[in-house]
Write a protein that holds these residues in place. Structure first.
Motif, PDB file in Angstrom:
ATOM      1  N   UNK A   1      23.171  -2.221 -47.758  1.00  0.00           N
ATOM      2  CA  UNK A   1      22.962  -2.973 -48.983  1.00  0.00           C
ATOM      3  C   UNK A   1      21.587  -3.619 -48.897  1.00  0.00           C
ATOM      4  N   UNK A   2      20.740  -3.414 -49.888  1.00  0.00           N
ATOM      5  CA  UNK A   2      19.363  -3.912 -49.832  1.00  0.00           C
ATOM      6  C   UNK A   2      19.271  -5.436 -49.861  1.00  0.00           C
ATOM      7  N   UNK A   3      20.310  -6.108 -50.299  1.00  0.00           N
ATOM      8  CA  UNK A   3      20.275  -7.565 -50.363  1.00  0.00           C
ATOM      9  C   UNK A   3      20.729  -8.235 -49.072  1.00  0.00           C
ATOM     10  N   UNK A   4      21.569  -7.575 -48.290  1.00  0.00           N
ATOM     11  CA  UNK A   4      22.123  -8.220 -47.097  1.00  0.00           C
ATOM     12  C   UNK A   4      21.722  -7.538 -45.797  1.00  0.00           C
ATOM     13  N   UNK A   5      21.194  -6.324 -45.858  1.00  0.00           N
ATOM     14  CA  UNK A   5      20.919  -5.568 -44.639  1.00  0.00           C
ATOM     15  C   UNK A   5      19.427  -5.359 -44.424  1.00  0.00           C
ATOM     16  N   UNK A   6      19.033  -5.423 -43.152  1.00  0.00           N
ATOM     17  CA  UNK A   6      17.667  -5.118 -42.743  1.00  0.00           C
ATOM     18  C   UNK A   6      17.755  -3.979 -41.739  1.00  0.00           C
ATOM     19  N   UNK A   7      17.069  -2.875 -42.031  1.00  0.00           N
ATOM     20  CA  UNK A   7      17.129  -1.680 -41.185  1.00  0.00           C
ATOM     21  C   UNK A   7      15.747  -1.404 -40.616  1.00  0.00           C
ATOM     22  N   UNK A   8      15.673  -1.279 -39.286  1.00  0.00           N
ATOM     23  CA  UNK A   8      14.414  -0.939 -38.613  1.00  0.00           C
ATOM     24  C   UNK A   8      14.623   0.377 -37.866  1.00  0.00           C
ATOM     25  N   UNK A   9      13.748   1.329 -38.127  1.00  0.00           N
ATOM     26  CA  UNK A   9      13.852   2.651 -37.522  1.00  0.00           C
ATOM     27  C   UNK A   9      12.526   2.949 -36.836  1.00  0.00           C
ATOM     28  N   UNK A  10      12.549   3.092 -35.525  1.00  0.00           N
ATOM     29  CA  UNK A  10      11.337   3.383 -34.756  1.00  0.00           C
ATOM     30  C   UNK A  10      11.472   4.779 -34.149  1.00  0.00           C
ATOM     31  N   UNK A  11      10.642   5.678 -34.613  1.00  0.00           N
ATOM     32  CA  UNK A  11      10.655   7.043 -34.082  1.00  0.00           C
ATOM     33  C   UNK A  11       9.916   7.113 -32.764  1.00  0.00           C
ATOM     34  N   UNK A  12      10.188   8.145 -31.988  1.00  0.00           N
ATOM     35  CA  UNK A  12       9.574   8.339 -30.679  1.00  0.00           C
ATOM     36  C   UNK A  12       8.490   9.411 -30.782  1.00  0.00           C
ATOM     37  N   UNK A  13       7.959   9.849 -29.651  1.00  0.00           N
ATOM     38  CA  UNK A  13       6.921  10.871 -29.629  1.00  0.00           C
ATOM     39  C   UNK A  13       7.415  12.202 -30.168  1.00  0.00           C
TER      40      UNK A  13
END
Length: 74
Positions: free
Chosen positions: A58-70
């Motif tokens: 949910x864009x109002x309650x959730x924060x998503x961080x995605x860090x890709x690798x090599x």
């Protein structure tokens, strides 16, 4: 409403000592560390999609961080 933080990535996101994701998580009610050391980009993206289906972000309650690798990690 509870604020949730989801972190996806490889060992740079989840390791034996605190990482950037653990520091950011201090600002949220719920923390979902979905990173796994040695993960490939394919695994990270699949993990993200499975979690999205299961938790319905949910864009109002959730924060998503995605860090890709090599790009050379399979």
């Amino acid at each position: 409403m509870r604020k949730r933080f989801f972190a996806f990535g490889c060992s740079l996101t989840s390791y034996n000592w605190p990482t950037w994701a653990d520091v950011i998580a201090l600002n949220f009610d719920d923390y979902y560390p979905k990173a796994i050391g040695g993960a490939s980009n394919y695994f990270i993206l699949n993990n993200f999609l499975e979690t999205y289906i299961r938790h319905d972000f949910n864009s109002e309650t959730d924060f998503v961080a995605l860090m890709l690798t090599g790009v050379d990690r399979f």
